[in-house]
Scaffold this motif. Structure first.
Motif, short mmCIF file in Angstrom:
data_model
loop_
_atom_site.label_atom_id
_atom_site.label_comp_id
_atom_site.label_asym_id
_atom_site.label_seq_id
_atom_site.Cartn_x
_atom_site.Cartn_y
_atom_site.Cartn_z
N CYS A 16 32.97 107.23 -59.08
CA CYS A 16 33.75 108.46 -58.91
C CYS A 16 33.50 109.43 -60.05
O CYS A 16 33.35 110.63 -59.86
CB CYS A 16 35.25 108.14 -58.82
N ALA A 19 29.94 110.93 -59.92
CA ALA A 19 29.73 111.93 -58.87
C ALA A 19 30.07 113.32 -59.34
O ALA A 19 29.65 114.30 -58.73
CB ALA A 19 30.58 111.57 -57.64
N CYS A 54 36.56 116.46 -58.34
CA CYS A 54 36.01 116.56 -57.00
C CYS A 54 36.90 115.80 -56.03
O CYS A 54 37.63 114.90 -56.43
CB CYS A 54 34.59 116.00 -56.96
N GLY A 57 36.12 113.39 -50.54
CA GLY A 57 35.08 113.65 -49.55
C GLY A 57 33.75 114.00 -50.16
O GLY A 57 32.72 113.95 -49.49
N ASP A 58 33.74 114.36 -51.49
CA ASP A 58 32.49 114.71 -52.16
C ASP A 58 31.71 113.49 -52.62
O ASP A 58 30.58 113.61 -53.08
CB ASP A 58 32.78 115.59 -53.40
N ILE A 59 32.32 112.30 -52.54
CA ILE A 59 31.71 111.11 -53.11
C ILE A 59 30.93 110.35 -52.04
O ILE A 59 31.45 110.01 -50.99
CB ILE A 59 32.79 110.19 -53.71
N ASP A 60 29.66 110.08 -52.35
CA ASP A 60 28.82 109.28 -51.47
C ASP A 60 29.05 107.81 -51.81
O ASP A 60 28.71 107.35 -52.90
CB ASP A 60 27.36 109.66 -51.68
N LEU A 61 29.64 107.06 -50.88
CA LEU A 61 29.95 105.66 -51.12
C LEU A 61 28.77 104.73 -50.84
O LEU A 61 28.88 103.52 -51.04
CB LEU A 61 31.14 105.24 -50.26
N GLY A 62 27.65 105.28 -50.38
CA GLY A 62 26.49 104.45 -50.09
C GLY A 62 26.03 103.61 -51.26
O GLY A 62 25.84 102.39 -51.12
N PRO A 63 25.83 104.22 -52.46
CA PRO A 63 25.41 103.40 -53.61
C PRO A 63 26.41 102.30 -53.95
O PRO A 63 26.02 101.21 -54.35
CB PRO A 63 25.31 104.43 -54.74
N GLU A 65 28.34 100.71 -51.86
CA GLU A 65 28.19 99.64 -50.88
C GLU A 65 27.02 98.73 -51.24
O GLU A 65 27.09 97.51 -51.09
CB GLU A 65 27.99 100.25 -49.49
#
Length: 463
Positions: A16, A19, A54, A57-63, A65
């Motif tokens: 978090c 990001a 931020c 919704g601005d955070i890409d959780l892919g990494p 995971e």
């Protein structure tokens, strides 16, 4: 299970926070520390860092995971048992690697021991060789590497006594090369060049073997810095590159613990003028500086010389407390932060009887760095103070220090200081109004104060 959940929470917080920042490709030099805390226990008067920059919704959780998938598989399938100590180490190394990917020497994970040294420096207690060290990008041909640089030796410390100087590049410790963040650049460049020239394979092999040996026996730059600032009682032989020297210089220096008196003062030029030396910006510097100003005002001095040579460490809040005794209620500078935010930093109000209102000359040199530079340019822009000496270090970066609940910490470059009126000095330093060698700087400062005093008397006589 509890430790597993703790590790997941750490990873979530880490992602978090990361990001909120854009990856830097060019490393900035070592920066001024702003002390903040995110641990359950706060120090009085210390602001808390926030990660609320931020939305979720601005955070890409892919990494995240991917990290959790690897963690889950390691816990379930690694051949040896995973202990709580292992999980803590995994979390720390994940943070270390994540921050190292920024390739910014100011943005990194700090072990509890390193964070302890930062706290003690704020109290005027220092360890190691007694020098403020930094990393500087140096380009040689097609290679750009980080060098470990002496920003400034600390007054009365081992480095100063051993003869180390501001700007010295420490290239080896006890004969072992100090390696940059990416130690393989030279090897890759050798391969590229050899292929272009179609050199014999045996010669290429020798070059690669030589580079491999250098890397295996070398010391990573961050480890080298830790060695030279640790509490261990050791003697090192440093190999340094110095401007003007025809070959590397060998310097022996022994680490030790020592304290520094942050402020000293005296009368100069038969008592006409005052001289204040700031050796470091510690927690007690503002009060000692105020005492010095009060004493000199009681002596009715006609002008003041403020010595900021070889001063690098310090945080913004401490320096602002010093600045308000000279330029209260003015703009100290602008902090340029992420997302094109430019925030004015204002100096607090101070009662008139505590403020120095006379002529002021500031002594600076190549060891004047970080917040000392910001103070020097703020005094010039707001008070027309004259800078005498040499060009300063050129580091306006602001670093935020986050203290974590396990005693470790994270330092992150969060801004760049811009002067109130002067042009940007990042990477080139502040040019003095009067250039002078170290032996002539005090004489030039006195000349300026004498000239200003005559002008003041002339103005009064005309009125």
């Amino acid at each position: 299970m509890k430790n597993y959940k703790t590790l997941i929470v750490i990873l979530l917080i880490t992602l978090c926070f990361a990001a909120g920042y854009t990856v830097r490709t060019n490393a900035r030099e070592k920066a001024t520390v702003r002390r903040v805390s995110v641990s359950p226990v706060r120090a009085p008067g210390v602001p808390v860092a926030t990660t609320q920059l931020c939305s979720a919704g601005d955070i890409d959780l892919g990494p995240l995971e991917i990290m959790l998938t690897v963690l889950r598989n390691v816990r379930e399938h690694f051949v040896d048992p995973i202990t709580p100590s292992d999980e803590g180490r995994m979390a720390r190394e994940a943070l270390r690697a994540m921050l190292a990917s920024f390739q910014d020497p100011n943005t990194r994970f700090l072990d509890p021991e390193q964070l302890k040294l930062v706290r003690e420096a704020a109290e005027g207690r220092f360890h190691g060789i007694g020098a403020i060290l930094g990393m500087k990008k140096v380009k040689t041909g097609n290679i750009q590497e980080e060098h470990l640089v002496v920003i400034t030796p600390i007054d009365s410390g081992p480095a100063a006594k051993a003869g180390l100087k501001s700007g010295d590049h420490i290239i080896a410790i006890d004969g072992r090369d100090v390696l940059p963040l990416d130690p393989f650049q030279r090897a890759n460049e050798v391969i590229k060049e050899e292929r272009k020239k179609a050199v014999d394979r045996n010669l290429l092999k020798k070059h690669i073997e030589s580079e491999t040996k250098r890397i295996e026996e070398g010391i990573p730059i961050l480890k080298a810095e830790r060695m030279l600032t640790s509490e261990d009682d050791k003697e090192f032989e440093l190999t340094v590159l110095r401007d003007g020297a025809t070959k590397p210089i060998k310097v022996k220096v022994k680490t030790q613990d020592f304290t520094v008196e942050p402020v000293s003062w005296t009368l100069v030029n038969d008592g006409r003028f005052g001289y204040i030396r700031i050796s470091c910006f510690s927690n007690s510097t503002p009060q000692q500086f105020e005492t010095a100003v009060k004493e000199l005002k009681s002596k009715e001095v006609e002008g003041l010389v403020l010595d900021l040579r070889d001063v690098a460490a310090g945080d913004l809040e401490t320096v602002l407390s010093v600045a308000r005794l000279s330029v209260p209620e003015r703009v100290f500078g602008f902090e340029c932060k992420s997302r094109n935010r430019k925030i004015p930093i204002r100096i607090e109000r101070c009662s008139d009887e505590r403020v120095w209102k006379g002529s002021l000359v500031v002594l600076v040199n190549a060891g004047t760095a970080r917040m000392a530079e910001a103070l020097a340019v703020a005094l010039r822009d707001n008070l027309s103070a004259k800078l005498v000496g040499e060009s300063t270090y050129g580091d306006p970066s602001v670093v935020t220090l986050m203290e974590l609940s396990d005693g470790s910490g994270v330092s992150i470059t969060t801004g760049q200081m811009a002067p109130p009126k002067s042009s940007d000095y990042r990477g080139k330093g502040l040019a003095p109004d009067v250039s002078a060698s170290s032996s002539e700087q005090m004489k030039e400062a006195i000349k300026i104060l004498e000239s200003l005093a005559k002008r003041s008397v002339s103005t009064l006589s005309r009125n």
